[in-house]
Design an enzyme around this catalytic site. Structure first.
Site, short mmCIF file in Angstrom:
data_model
loop_
_atom_site.label_atom_id
_atom_site.label_comp_id
_atom_site.label_asym_id
_atom_site.label_seq_id
_atom_site.Cartn_x
_atom_site.Cartn_y
_atom_site.Cartn_z
N SER A 28 0.77 -1.08 0.03
CA SER A 28 0.19 -0.05 -0.11
C SER A 28 0.93 1.39 0.02
O SER A 28 2.18 1.18 0.48
CB SER A 28 -0.98 -0.07 1.20
OG SER A 28 -1.33 1.29 1.37
N TYR A 55 -2.42 -1.31 10.34
CA TYR A 55 -2.31 -1.58 9.11
C TYR A 55 -0.96 -1.00 8.42
O TYR A 55 -0.30 -1.66 7.88
CB TYR A 55 -3.45 -0.81 8.17
CG TYR A 55 -3.49 -1.17 6.63
CD1 TYR A 55 -3.64 -2.43 6.30
CD2 TYR A 55 -3.28 -0.26 6.04
CE1 TYR A 55 -3.79 -2.81 4.96
CE2 TYR A 55 -3.11 -0.49 4.62
CZ TYR A 55 -3.46 -1.75 4.04
OH TYR A 55 -3.91 -1.96 2.73
#
Length: 261
Positions: A146, A159
């Protein structure tokens, strides 16, 4: 100069987190190119429906339950994948757990659960499937991370930490695999329209979005479609042998401005 044999036409592929979003789009793209795929995820009904659609379109697909928080299901998944595909040529490590919450708001057990899935669970898959790839001196491992690795977002601390950790893992693996014929690649997508985060508390989500805007992390409202990220994965695994894409970062294109703006 070393000569690399070309990829075989039929490349068995394993995709984690394949019941929806980027994982499903990647499985569909691989199957469309003639590669048999094993789809892994927790949502069995969605997984089986996805595999059935691939088969209806002429592809070969197998749906296998996979929970990256459970080592037993990981080994079972890898065993079934080997039995179904024979030689596994491609591993797409896509599955991830996300959790909204700041440092102070994130319970340590919730933090550990995210790390367990996104990093430790991924390691278990790689550790199980990699030895045979090394023995054949051929294969591709793709880590879907990401853009939070380079643009960390507040209020999703677990995350962010997990994706940073996963990229560090991938980089170390790249160095360890140099000269083995195995390519390890990071595909780093920006904002993508998937189901991730749709189950978050609305108030917590709105608070997080406000913080992201404050820090300039939402420059425009466009999101990529999962199929676009899947195309990036395909570009990586279809690259001719002898060339290694180490990191591929992709972002949604901004909306067009009116002429004269």
């Amino acid at each position: 100069m070393a000569k690399f044999p070309p990829h075989p036409e039929r490349r068995g592929a394993v995709i984690t987190g394949a019941s929806s979003g980027i994982g499903l789009a990647t499985a569909e793209a691989l199957a469309l190119s003639g590669h048999p795929v094993v789809l892994g995820a927790r949502r069995v009904d969605e997984l089986e429906a996805a595999a059935a659609r691939i088969r209806e379109n002429g592809g070969e697909a197998h749906a296998v339950f996979l929970d990256l928080a459970d080592s037993g299901t990981i080994e079972n998944f890898c065993d079934i994948a080997r039995d179904a595909l024979g030689e596994i040529e491609i591993v797409v490590a896509n599955a991830a757990r996300n959790q909204v919450g700041s440092v102070l708001d994130t319970d340590p057990e919730e933090f550990e659960a995210v790390m367990s899935v996104n990093v430790a669970g991924t390691h278990r898959v790689i550790r199980s499937l990699l030895p045979a790839m090394v023995e054949r001196q051929r294969g591709d491992i793709v880590f879907v991370t990401s853009d939070v690795v380079v643009n960390p977002r507040p209020s999703m601390v677990a995350y962010v930490a997990s994706k940073w950790g996963l990229e560090g893992y991938a980089r170390a693996l790249q160095m360890e695999l140099e000269g083995t014929g195995i390519r390890a690649t990071v595909v780093r997508p920006g904002p993508t329209l998937t189901g991730m985060g749709m189950d978050w508390d609305a108030d917590a989500t709105n608070a997080a979005l406000d913080l992201w805007r404050k820090w300039g992390l939402s420059r425009h409202d466009n999101y990529m479609r999962p199929a676009g990220v899947a195309e990036a994965v395909m570009a990586v695994v279809e690259m001719a042998r002898g060339t290694h894409i180490t990191t591929l970062e992709i972002h949604p294109e901004a909306p067009l401005h009116e002429v004269g703006e």
